[in-house]
Motif scaffolding. Sequence first.
Motif, PDB file in Angstrom:
ATOM      1  N   LEU A 229       0.834  -1.204   0.000  1.00 14.24           N
ATOM      2  CA  LEU A 229       0.000   0.000   0.000  1.00 14.24           C
ATOM      3  C   LEU A 229       0.870   1.257   0.000  1.00 14.24           C
ATOM      4  N   GLU A 230       2.033   1.186   0.635  1.00 19.40           N
ATOM      5  CA  GLU A 230       2.943   2.329   0.648  1.00 19.40           C
ATOM      6  C   GLU A 230       3.366   2.689  -0.778  1.00 19.40           C
ATOM      7  N   LYS A 231       3.566   1.670  -1.609  1.00 16.48           N
ATOM      8  CA  LYS A 231       3.934   1.902  -3.010  1.00 16.48           C
ATOM      9  C   LYS A 231       2.770   2.493  -3.794  1.00 16.48           C
ATOM     10  N   VAL A 232       1.545   2.125  -3.409  1.00 15.28           N
ATOM     11  CA  VAL A 232       0.362   2.730  -4.031  1.00 15.28           C
ATOM     12  C   VAL A 232       0.311   4.210  -3.669  1.00 15.28           C
ATOM     13  N   LYS A 233       0.553   4.508  -2.408  1.00 13.64           N
ATOM     14  CA  LYS A 233       0.528   5.890  -1.929  1.00 13.64           C
ATOM     15  C   LYS A 233       1.582   6.739  -2.651  1.00 13.64           C
ATOM     16  N   GLU A 234       2.719   6.134  -2.926  1.00 15.31           N
ATOM     17  CA  GLU A 234       3.799   6.842  -3.627  1.00 15.31           C
ATOM     18  C   GLU A 234       3.526   6.988  -5.115  1.00 15.31           C
ATOM     19  N   GLY A 235       2.506   6.278  -5.620  1.00 13.27           N
ATOM     20  CA  GLY A 235       2.180   6.365  -7.041  1.00 13.27           C
ATOM     21  C   GLY A 235       2.952   5.389  -7.903  1.00 13.27           C
ATOM     22  N   ARG A 236       3.622   4.419  -7.286  1.00 13.30           N
ATOM     23  CA  ARG A 236       4.413   3.445  -8.045  1.00 13.30           C
ATOM     24  C   ARG A 236       3.588   2.241  -8.480  1.00 13.30           C
ATOM     25  N   LEU A 237       2.474   1.998  -7.786  1.00 16.54           N
ATOM     26  CA  LEU A 237       1.562   0.908  -8.137  1.00 16.54           C
ATOM     27  C   LEU A 237       0.141   1.442  -8.159  1.00 16.54           C
ATOM     28  N   THR A 238      -0.681   0.884  -9.041  1.00 17.17           N
ATOM     29  CA  THR A 238      -2.107   1.187  -8.997  1.00 17.17           C
ATOM     30  C   THR A 238      -2.765   0.236  -8.007  1.00 17.17           C
ATOM     31  N   LEU A 239      -3.974   0.557  -7.592  1.00 23.02           N
ATOM     32  CA  LEU A 239      -4.684  -0.295  -6.639  1.00 23.02           C
ATOM     33  C   LEU A 239      -4.981  -1.682  -7.229  1.00 23.02           C
ATOM     34  N   PRO A 240      -5.440  -1.784  -8.493  1.00 25.66           N
ATOM     35  CA  PRO A 240      -5.658  -3.129  -9.065  1.00 25.66           C
ATOM     36  C   PRO A 240      -4.362  -3.952  -9.107  1.00 25.66           C
ATOM     37  N   GLU A 241      -3.235  -3.307  -9.405  1.00 30.06           N
ATOM     38  CA  GLU A 241      -1.959  -4.029  -9.408  1.00 30.06           C
ATOM     39  C   GLU A 241      -1.610  -4.510  -8.001  1.00 30.06           C
ATOM     40  N   ALA A 242      -1.816  -3.649  -7.028  1.00 26.63           N
ATOM     41  CA  ALA A 242      -1.513  -4.008  -5.637  1.00 26.63           C
ATOM     42  C   ALA A 242      -2.394  -5.162  -5.177  1.00 26.63           C
ATOM     43  N   LYS A 243      -3.660  -5.138  -5.562  1.00 22.75           N
ATOM     44  CA  LYS A 243      -4.586  -6.211  -5.199  1.00 22.75           C
ATOM     45  C   LYS A 243      -4.106  -7.548  -5.761  1.00 22.75           C
ATOM     46  N   LYS A 244      -3.600  -7.510  -6.985  1.00 21.91           N
ATOM     47  CA  LYS A 244      -3.069  -8.723  -7.612  1.00 21.91           C
ATOM     48  C   LYS A 244      -1.785  -9.169  -6.909  1.00 21.91           C
ATOM     49  N   LEU A 245      -0.952  -8.208  -6.523  1.00 18.43           N
ATOM     50  CA  LEU A 245       0.357  -8.519  -5.957  1.00 18.43           C
ATOM     51  C   LEU A 245       0.259  -9.190  -4.589  1.00 18.43           C
ATOM     52  N   ILE A 246      -0.742  -8.803  -3.773  1.00 20.42           N
ATOM     53  CA  ILE A 246      -0.801  -9.352  -2.409  1.00 20.42           C
ATOM     54  C   ILE A 246      -1.205 -10.821  -2.366  1.00 20.42           C
ATOM     55  N   SER A 247      -1.619 -11.384  -3.501  1.00 13.90           N
ATOM     56  CA  SER A 247      -1.940 -12.808  -3.522  1.00 13.90           C
ATOM     57  C   SER A 247      -0.677 -13.666  -3.570  1.00 13.90           C
ATOM     58  N   PHE A 248       0.471 -13.011  -3.754  1.00  9.89           N
ATOM     59  CA  PHE A 248       1.744 -13.726  -3.825  1.00  9.89           C
ATOM     60  C   PHE A 248       2.477 -13.618  -2.491  1.00  9.89           C
ATOM     61  N   PRO A 249       3.424 -14.542  -2.230  1.00  8.26           N
ATOM     62  CA  PRO A 249       4.161 -14.497  -0.960  1.00  8.26           C
ATOM     63  C   PRO A 249       5.021 -13.251  -0.842  1.00  8.26           C
ATOM     64  N   GLU A 250       5.421 -12.958   0.389  1.00 10.67           N
ATOM     65  CA  GLU A 250       6.131 -11.718   0.702  1.00 10.67           C
ATOM     66  C   GLU A 250       7.407 -11.547  -0.124  1.00 10.67           C
TER      67      GLU A 250
END
Length: 500
Positions: A229-250
């Motif tokens: 979410l910090e990367k979303v706040k910085e504008g480096r990721l969109t919310l749909p991309e972040a939603k997809k990314l969190i399904s993967f391991p850390e």
Amino acid sequence: MKKFHEITNIFPEMRDEDYHALLEDIRKHGLREPIWTYQGKIIDGRHRYRACLELGIEPRFREWDGNGSLVAFVISLNLHRRHLTSSQKAAIAVEILPWLEKEAAERKVATLKQNQEKSILEKNRETDGEKFPYRSRSSWEPVSQKITDDKNEFTEQVSHNRKSNQENNQTSKNEQLTCSVLQSEQSVAEKTMKLPKGRASEQAAKITGTNYRYVSTAKKIKEKAPEVLEKVKEGRLTLPEAKKLISFPEEMRRQAIEKIENGKAKNVKDAIKKIEQQAEQQAEKAVPADASIFENYRLIHSDVADIADRIKPESVDVIITDPPYSKEYLSLYETLAKLADRVLKPGGSLLVMTGQYYLPEVIKLIIPHINYHWTLSYLTPGGQSPQIWPRRVNTFWKPVLWFVKGKYTGKWIGDVAKSAVNDNDKRFHKWGQSESGIAELIEKFSEPGDVILDPFLGGGTTAVVALRLGRKFIGADIDKKAINTTEVRVREVIGSAAGG
């Protein structure tokens, strides 16, 4: 030096290029907008403050009067100044939720205190009225009258000062510009200083100018992976991309973000694809040529329809598997049933995880080939179970269909199995199950030394759990990557056991 208020952390730090642009602007034109403070701490303008100190320019401050919501005030100052995407606004909305909840709690306490004071005042009035029944009501309220008089006097003084300033025309051009800027900021802020109605999340969405669903998504992302979410706040990721990314391991998330930031990947999809390709190459290098057959396990790269002839008939004690659930894969259940009828020992069990959506069709496809025995409830507590939108159902369990070759003569079985809370493991496969839930099924239906078969291997969870519990294992999958991934995981289990 001034201290920064905690609320400044709502917005991300400026990127270096943006800060240098601000620095040059202040160097050429001076500080255009004041730095806002509250109770002596900076609430807006930390980058302007830093630039002033760096340039040796005297900062100009303006103290917020505390009228209204501090959160709404700070947001209003920044929204018209920053070019934020909808995703960034949603991320910021999540950041302000604790502040809004805190303010709501403070307002509640203040209202309670005010009501108590009012109640005491009314009680005193009633008592005073009983003692002095002919006393006029105006004599009860000398304080409120004084407040009104003071307010009128203050209004007259302000009006006089304004008139005096207009007549004397003593304000310089720079001061006029400053006043204009201050009035502009104040007018923008005043529009949102009064909080909208609704819950904190609804207020946050309205204040930041985004929709409630986006805020809800951002909140879930923060709960699972705050660094994303910090990367979303910085504008480096969109919310749909972040939603997809969190399904993967850390670790995979970290690598994906790193590739995007370094310009080695265009987006999350591209980054994940590159990471998986690298992992597949490493797995292939790690697998020796004779890795297909070992004493305690065997992995077969094959479609489920073609493995029956590669497994000795009536050599398997239990099949535990999790086929795909969607309609396009329904035919696989009949293929699985035929396989079970061939390779299971008499009295052996077939345990099939499945969804509820096509449950009647699944049972209908299997029962012509092997006997239906029971249905177990596999509990999936926490947030790991999906929402079935067409049926308007939140699922917290899934069926494990239990079929038997011939007649079951084994031990008594409890018909509930349970995965640990939020334990679904998607690190190795997008449909991966939890080790805790699979372990319970294996222990219920088999004994050490028994042969477990999983013809839909996926990420290899059944394999590693079976071997860890002292069972023998056969696994198959049409995807070569699944075979390689499982091989690496199995080798780690064997290595750990040998080392122990």
